[in-house]
Design a protein around this motif. Structure first.
Motif, PDB file in Angstrom:
ATOM      1  N   GLU A 223       0.810  -1.163  -0.015  1.00  0.00           N
ATOM      2  CA  GLU A 223      -0.070  -0.052   0.025  1.00  0.00           C
ATOM      3  C   GLU A 223       0.760   1.237  -0.102  1.00  0.00           C
ATOM      4  O   GLU A 223       0.559   2.152  -0.718  1.00  0.00           O
ATOM      5  CB  GLU A 223      -0.944   0.183   1.318  1.00  0.00           C
ATOM      6  CG  GLU A 223      -2.083  -0.813   1.153  1.00  0.00           C
ATOM      7  CD  GLU A 223      -3.182  -0.313   0.336  1.00  0.00           C
ATOM      8  OE1 GLU A 223      -3.213   0.322  -0.271  1.00  0.00           O
ATOM      9  OE2 GLU A 223      -4.263  -1.209   0.596  1.00  0.00           O
ATOM     10  N   GLN A 239      -4.175  12.691  -3.929  1.00  0.00           N
ATOM     11  CA  GLN A 239      -3.339  11.998  -3.035  1.00  0.00           C
ATOM     12  C   GLN A 239      -3.743  11.692  -1.680  1.00  0.00           C
ATOM     13  O   GLN A 239      -3.798  10.601  -1.126  1.00  0.00           O
ATOM     14  CB  GLN A 239      -2.038  12.575  -3.215  1.00  0.00           C
ATOM     15  CG  GLN A 239      -0.906  11.681  -2.590  1.00  0.00           C
ATOM     16  CD  GLN A 239      -0.649  10.364  -3.263  1.00  0.00           C
ATOM     17  OE1 GLN A 239      -1.329  10.001  -4.238  1.00  0.00           O
ATOM     18  NE2 GLN A 239      -0.078   9.368  -2.672  1.00  0.00           N
ATOM     19  N   ASP A 240      -4.430  12.732  -1.093  1.00  0.00           N
ATOM     20  CA  ASP A 240      -4.904  12.745   0.332  1.00  0.00           C
ATOM     21  C   ASP A 240      -6.124  11.775   0.290  1.00  0.00           C
ATOM     22  O   ASP A 240      -6.149  10.741   1.179  1.00  0.00           O
ATOM     23  CB  ASP A 240      -5.604  14.315   0.662  1.00  0.00           C
ATOM     24  CG  ASP A 240      -4.401  15.314   0.893  1.00  0.00           C
ATOM     25  OD1 ASP A 240      -3.316  14.879   1.042  1.00  0.00           O
ATOM     26  OD2 ASP A 240      -4.627  16.547   0.876  1.00  0.00           O
ATOM     27  N   ALA A 241      -6.971  11.802  -0.763  1.00  0.00           N
ATOM     28  CA  ALA A 241      -7.849  10.802  -0.907  1.00  0.00           C
ATOM     29  C   ALA A 241      -7.472   9.041  -0.872  1.00  0.00           C
ATOM     30  O   ALA A 241      -7.791   8.342  -0.301  1.00  0.00           O
ATOM     31  CB  ALA A 241      -8.913  11.023  -1.997  1.00  0.00           C
ATOM     32  N   GLU A 243      -4.530   8.175   0.097  1.00  0.00           N
ATOM     33  CA  GLU A 243      -4.254   8.068   1.802  1.00  0.00           C
ATOM     34  C   GLU A 243      -5.018   7.628   2.455  1.00  0.00           C
ATOM     35  O   GLU A 243      -5.082   6.482   3.308  1.00  0.00           O
ATOM     36  CB  GLU A 243      -3.138   9.278   1.975  1.00  0.00           C
ATOM     37  CG  GLU A 243      -1.985   9.423   1.508  1.00  0.00           C
ATOM     38  CD  GLU A 243      -1.282  10.672   2.129  1.00  0.00           C
ATOM     39  OE1 GLU A 243      -1.740  11.162   3.113  1.00  0.00           O
ATOM     40  OE2 GLU A 243       0.045  11.093   1.586  1.00  0.00           O
ATOM     41  N   ARG A 244      -6.262   8.284   2.458  1.00  0.00           N
ATOM     42  CA  ARG A 244      -7.492   8.019   3.347  1.00  0.00           C
ATOM     43  C   ARG A 244      -7.930   6.545   2.955  1.00  0.00           C
ATOM     44  O   ARG A 244      -8.266   5.945   3.949  1.00  0.00           O
ATOM     45  CB  ARG A 244      -8.507   8.997   3.208  1.00  0.00           C
ATOM     46  CG  ARG A 244      -7.990  10.319   3.614  1.00  0.00           C
ATOM     47  CD  ARG A 244      -9.448  11.140   3.754  1.00  0.00           C
ATOM     48  NE  ARG A 244     -10.080  11.483   2.430  1.00  0.00           N
ATOM     49  CZ  ARG A 244      -9.854  12.321   1.682  1.00  0.00           C
ATOM     50  NH1 ARG A 244      -8.869  13.434   1.884  1.00  0.00           N
ATOM     51  NH2 ARG A 244     -10.457  12.466   0.694  1.00  0.00           N
ATOM     52  N   ALA A 245      -7.984   6.213   1.848  1.00  0.00           N
ATOM     53  CA  ALA A 245      -8.521   5.019   1.274  1.00  0.00           C
ATOM     54  C   ALA A 245      -7.503   3.730   1.755  1.00  0.00           C
ATOM     55  O   ALA A 245      -8.102   2.775   2.214  1.00  0.00           O
ATOM     56  CB  ALA A 245      -8.833   5.019  -0.192  1.00  0.00           C
ATOM     57  N   GLN A 247      -5.220   4.082   4.170  1.00  0.00           N
ATOM     58  CA  GLN A 247      -5.286   3.620   5.496  1.00  0.00           C
ATOM     59  C   GLN A 247      -6.448   2.912   6.067  1.00  0.00           C
ATOM     60  O   GLN A 247      -6.390   2.156   6.911  1.00  0.00           O
ATOM     61  CB  GLN A 247      -5.184   4.819   6.323  1.00  0.00           C
ATOM     62  CG  GLN A 247      -4.642   4.882   7.710  1.00  0.00           C
ATOM     63  CD  GLN A 247      -3.327   4.392   7.808  1.00  0.00           C
ATOM     64  OE1 GLN A 247      -3.067   3.313   7.704  1.00  0.00           O
ATOM     65  NE2 GLN A 247      -2.585   5.274   8.686  1.00  0.00           N
ATOM     66  N   THR A 248      -7.537   3.329   5.464  1.00  0.00           N
ATOM     67  CA  THR A 248      -8.860   2.504   5.926  1.00  0.00           C
ATOM     68  C   THR A 248      -8.720   0.732   5.714  1.00  0.00           C
ATOM     69  O   THR A 248      -9.259   0.244   6.547  1.00  0.00           O
ATOM     70  CB  THR A 248      -9.976   3.167   5.053  1.00  0.00           C
ATOM     71  OG1 THR A 248     -10.228   4.569   5.438  1.00  0.00           O
ATOM     72  CG2 THR A 248     -11.389   2.576   5.488  1.00  0.00           C
ATOM     73  N   ARG A 249      -8.210   0.655   4.536  1.00  0.00           N
ATOM     74  CA  ARG A 249      -8.142  -0.687   4.411  1.00  0.00           C
ATOM     75  C   ARG A 249      -6.894  -1.502   5.301  1.00  0.00           C
ATOM     76  O   ARG A 249      -7.096  -2.510   5.773  1.00  0.00           O
ATOM     77  CB  ARG A 249      -7.551  -0.797   2.774  1.00  0.00           C
ATOM     78  CG  ARG A 249      -8.429  -0.780   1.833  1.00  0.00           C
ATOM     79  CD  ARG A 249      -7.951  -1.086   0.330  1.00  0.00           C
ATOM     80  NE  ARG A 249      -6.900  -0.103  -0.218  1.00  0.00           N
ATOM     81  CZ  ARG A 249      -6.990   0.949  -0.703  1.00  0.00           C
ATOM     82  NH1 ARG A 249      -8.078   1.457  -1.181  1.00  0.00           N
ATOM     83  NH2 ARG A 249      -5.795   1.454  -1.215  1.00  0.00           N
TER      84      ARG A 249
END
Length: 258
Positions: A223, A239-241, A243-245, A247-249
């Motif tokens: 990841e 890119q921020d989005a 990263e969020r996705a 980290q959620t995984r």
């Protein structure tokens, strides 16, 4: 693979999650032919999910001196040569080059990290092969050079995009247009080399790097590599989005595995 002409002088060896790919034509400084690129592409196509790191090496005293000299022949009867390529219909020429490029582009495929172990010369196609990898460890005597423009050609084996990512537009332009050699010390200073070591330390340095890469949990490693790769082209919001996705995984997997 058997390191002969039919296999493009490419051999592979597997050790757990690490696949080592070696250009094995030391008597010709690992000069490349279309068979080399076909063999490299086949390696990429054969990867399984258990491979985490690909180490790319050149046997002997040089990583790769670039194109086999026979390919520069203007004779259209020289299979794979520039003369033959120039006389093909435009669409066929571009499709042929696209297939050649596939032998390089897979080295940044999702799921793996590629490391080039570079000693001696990496010229033309050799330099582009080293640049195609994610990371590069160079010996102190290593020299990278992209002389295509000085020969009336262009770097066409994925080298321009990877070079600009690494060193920026103006420095990449200067290197490509002048075709000058870039020594190991400069390569390290401008970001082409992750490490520079004495020749007798190359194997150990690559092993240490590979060990550090594979020490991280496989999911987090993959990841993170994907995020760093996408950051080159994504705008900040995208890119921020990402990263969020990601980290959620990771959180879901960690909690699920607790």
């Amino acid at each position: 693979m058997t390191p002969d002409d039919d296999a493009g002088w490419v051999r592979t060896a597997r050790d757990g999650a690490v696949l080592t790919v070696t250009l094995d034509r030391p008597d010709q400084l690992n000069a490349q032919t279309p068979a080399t690129w076909t063999a490299l592409a086949a390696v990429g196509e054969s990867l399984d999910d258990a491979v985490r790191v690909v180490v790319l090496r050149g046997a002997g005293r040089s990583f790769s001196a670039g194109l086999d000299r026979s390919l520069f022949s203007p004779d259209p009867g020289t299979a794979g040569g520039l003369g033959e390529l120039a006389r093909l219909p435009t669409e066929e020429t571009q499709e042929r080059i696209r297939r050649y490029q596939s032998g390089f582009r897979w080295l940044r495929a999702p799921g793996i990290v590629s490391v080039a172990a570079v000693q001696g010369h990496a010229i033309g196609a050799g330099a582009q092969l080293a640049l195609a990898c994610d990371l590069r460890v160079l010996t102190e005597d290593a020299v990278l050079r992209l002389p295509e423009a000085t020969l009336g050609l262009v770097p066409d084996l994925t080298g321009t995009s990877t070079l600009v990512e690494l060193v920026g537009y103006s420095r990449a332009l200067e290197m490509c247009l002048t075709g000058r050699g870039v020594g190991a010390a400069e390569a390290h200073a401008v970001g082409l080399a992750n490490a520079v070591v004495p020749a007798d330390r190359l194997d150990a340095a690559v092993t240490e790097l590979v060990t550090a890469i594979t020490a991280a949990p496989v999911g987090a490693s993959r990841e993170t590599a994907a995020l760093v790769r996408s950051a080159v082209r994504n705008d900040p919001a995208t890119q921020d989005a990402a990263e969020r996705a990601a980290q959620t995984r990771r959180l879901a997997e960690l909690v699920g595995g607790a």
